[in-house]
Enzyme design. Structure first.
Site, mmCIF file in Angstrom:
data_model
loop_
_atom_site.group_PDB
_atom_site.id
_atom_site.type_symbol
_atom_site.label_atom_id
_atom_site.label_comp_id
_atom_site.label_asym_id
_atom_site.label_seq_id
_atom_site.Cartn_x
_atom_site.Cartn_y
_atom_site.Cartn_z
ATOM 1 C CB SER A 235 7.853 11.581 -1.553
ATOM 2 O OG SER A 235 7.482 12.933 -1.403
ATOM 3 C CE LYS B 221 4.278 8.527 1.522
ATOM 4 N NZ LYS B 221 4.858 9.288 0.391
ATOM 5 C CB SER C 58 5.934 12.714 1.838
ATOM 6 O OG SER C 58 5.646 11.873 0.724
#
Length: 474
Positions: A166, A67, A142
């Site tokens: 997330s 990420k 997210s």
């Protein structure tokens, strides 16, 4: 690799071809911000090292999707924001370093909801990531770039971060396994923060065993993150020891009834999760219905301190950036205008909040009460774990907002959880095999071994994961 049938270079080439074919072409998932330009060089170096002395570590040659709010010394780290475009940190995040030391290759940096602020995975740096199972839907968030890329098989393992939902949201939405560890098990050093009170990082993978292999590498004490001092003495020699096919036998598992929706819109989630709960029972678990009310919406609005922490905690990271960084405060991010308009409202709310106010302290009191409430439920019912749907409604369409996610319970308590594939909704023209639905399994602090036993035994008995039709084998 040990049998001489595969090299690290061949594996990296395989994934690079898939990214090339499906991320900006074909279904155009739009999940990858940056591919490591030196990935093949690193693969060649690992192959040379392998010839000389064998495997270099527990994740030798494993291509990782990271990420893009996790620092990498050799690639830009943007948190999805144009305000940090092309910014390359001075060093790796703790978990990046641990992955590399274990022999992994950071293959690519994945899209996220900008600054990890919400759950649809849309950013100013890349735009909207799509769900490979239904291209009209978001991939959750997210960490949706990691979720979509893992579902589409762009790497062998992925890393997400989690402040409210997330890691588990994209796992649920993409038929994946996501582990949110106990707060303090995995260092946050070098990760762009949202809320140090609630932030953690963890694996997002296609199988429980893959997620556990990654957790083994990234868990541990880090002097740069004080909270990890709590994990000392709590980590087994290896979490792989708990990949037990009979792990459901004798387990007492609570069903949190208040986390199931009661309306028509909830049926497509409730059906597969209820069927998955029956699989738990069929494989030796004792099920106990929990009728005490916990309201996930109230937890998000009145207990979670994510927005209260955002300005102060993000500023700690931004102010410590080197002089060459394009911004050094949230105020400068806002003044630059280089952010997605979709985060403006939440950012403006956060600008008016701060830690240490009477309202903030009241939330911390409610947080402590919630921790005790969950522990008391587990004690009263003599439970090993509690289960419920991660999200009461299907993951939302692009342009929409996620509704009724339940991941906040672990976020405000700091307790561990694992999201596992629980099946799919009814197939449709947009979702040819249905939209993935995830079941969340939560436990007491440091109970990752118990949760792994439950998740692995369930996975092996159910085999519910299916690959998306939009990204077939090349």
């Amino acid at each position: 690799m040990l049998a001489g049938k595969l090299t690290c270079r061949q594996l990296v080439e395989y994934y690079l071809k898939r990214i090339e074919a499906y991320d900006q072409k074909g279904p155009a998932l739009n999940s990858i911000i940056l591919v490591n330009p030196k990935a093949l060089e690193e693969a060649d170096a690992l192959d040379a090292a392998f010839k000389e002395k064998g495997l270099t570590g527990a994740l030798h040659g494993i291509p990782i999707i990271l990420k893009d709010n996790v620092d990498t010394y050799d690639m830009a780290t943007t948190a999805g924001s144009l305000s940090l475009k092309e910014f390359v940190p001075e060093d790796d995040a703790y978990i990046t370093r641990k992955l590399r030391e274990a022999g992994a290759i950071i293959l690519a940096k994945s899209n996220l909801h900008e600054f990890a602020i919400w759950g649809e995975t849309i950013s100013s740096i890349l735009g909207q990531t799509l769900n490979p199972y239904d291209l009209t839907r978001t991939p959750g968030g997210s960490s949706g770039g990691t979720g979509a890329s893992m579902a589409a098989n762009f790497g062998l393992a992925g890393i997400g971060t989690d402040t409210i939902n997330s890691i588990r949201s994209p796992s649920s939405a993409n038929s994946l396994v996501g582990i949110r560890p106990t707060i303090g098990l995995v260092s946050r050093d070098g990760i762009v923060p949202y809320s140090f009170t609630q932030d953690t990082a963890g694996p997002i993978c296609r199988t429980v065993a893959d997620a556990v292999a990654v957790l083994d590498v990234i868990a541990g004490y880090d002097k740069a993150d004080d909270e990890t001092a709590w994990c000392c003495g709590k980590i087994p020699k290896t979490y792989k020891a708990f990949l037990n096919k009979d792990g459901l036998k004798g387990k007492r598992i609570g069903i949190l009834e208040s986390f199931f929706g009661k309306d028509e819109v909830h049926k497509e989630v409730n059906k597969p999760v209820r069927e998955s709960i029956e699989i738990l029972k069929a494989n030796g678990a004792e099920l106990i219905s929990i009728t005490e009310e916990i309201n996930s919406g109230w937890l998000t609005s009145s207990v979670s301190v994510h927005l209260d922490d955002l300005k102060d905690h993000l500023n700690i990271y931004l102010k410590a950036l080197p002089d060459y960084a394009p911004v050094h405060s949230v105020e400068e991010v806002m003044a630059s205008g280089k952010y997605h308009p979709g985060i403006k409202e939440n950012m403006e709310k956060a600008m008016a909040l701060s830690v240490g106010t009477p309202e903030y302290n009241q939330k911390l009191v409610l947080r402590a009460q919630t921790q005790t409430k969950v522990m008391k439920l587990m004690a009263d019912y003599e439970l090993d774990a509690i289960v419920y749907p991660h999200q009461q409604q299907l993951v939302c369409k692009t342009g929409g907002s996620q509704q009724q996610r339940n991941g906040v319970l672990c976020s405000v308590t700091g307790f561990p959880s694992i999201a596992v594939p629980a099946g799919f909704s009814t197939p449709s023209a947009d979702a040819p095999i249905g939209v993935p639905v995830g079941m969340e399994i939560i436990g007491r602090p440091w109970s990752e071994p118990v949760l792994i036993e439950i998740a692995y035994a369930f996975e092996q008995a159910s085999r519910l994961r299916r690959t998306p039709e939009s990204t077939p084998e090349l």
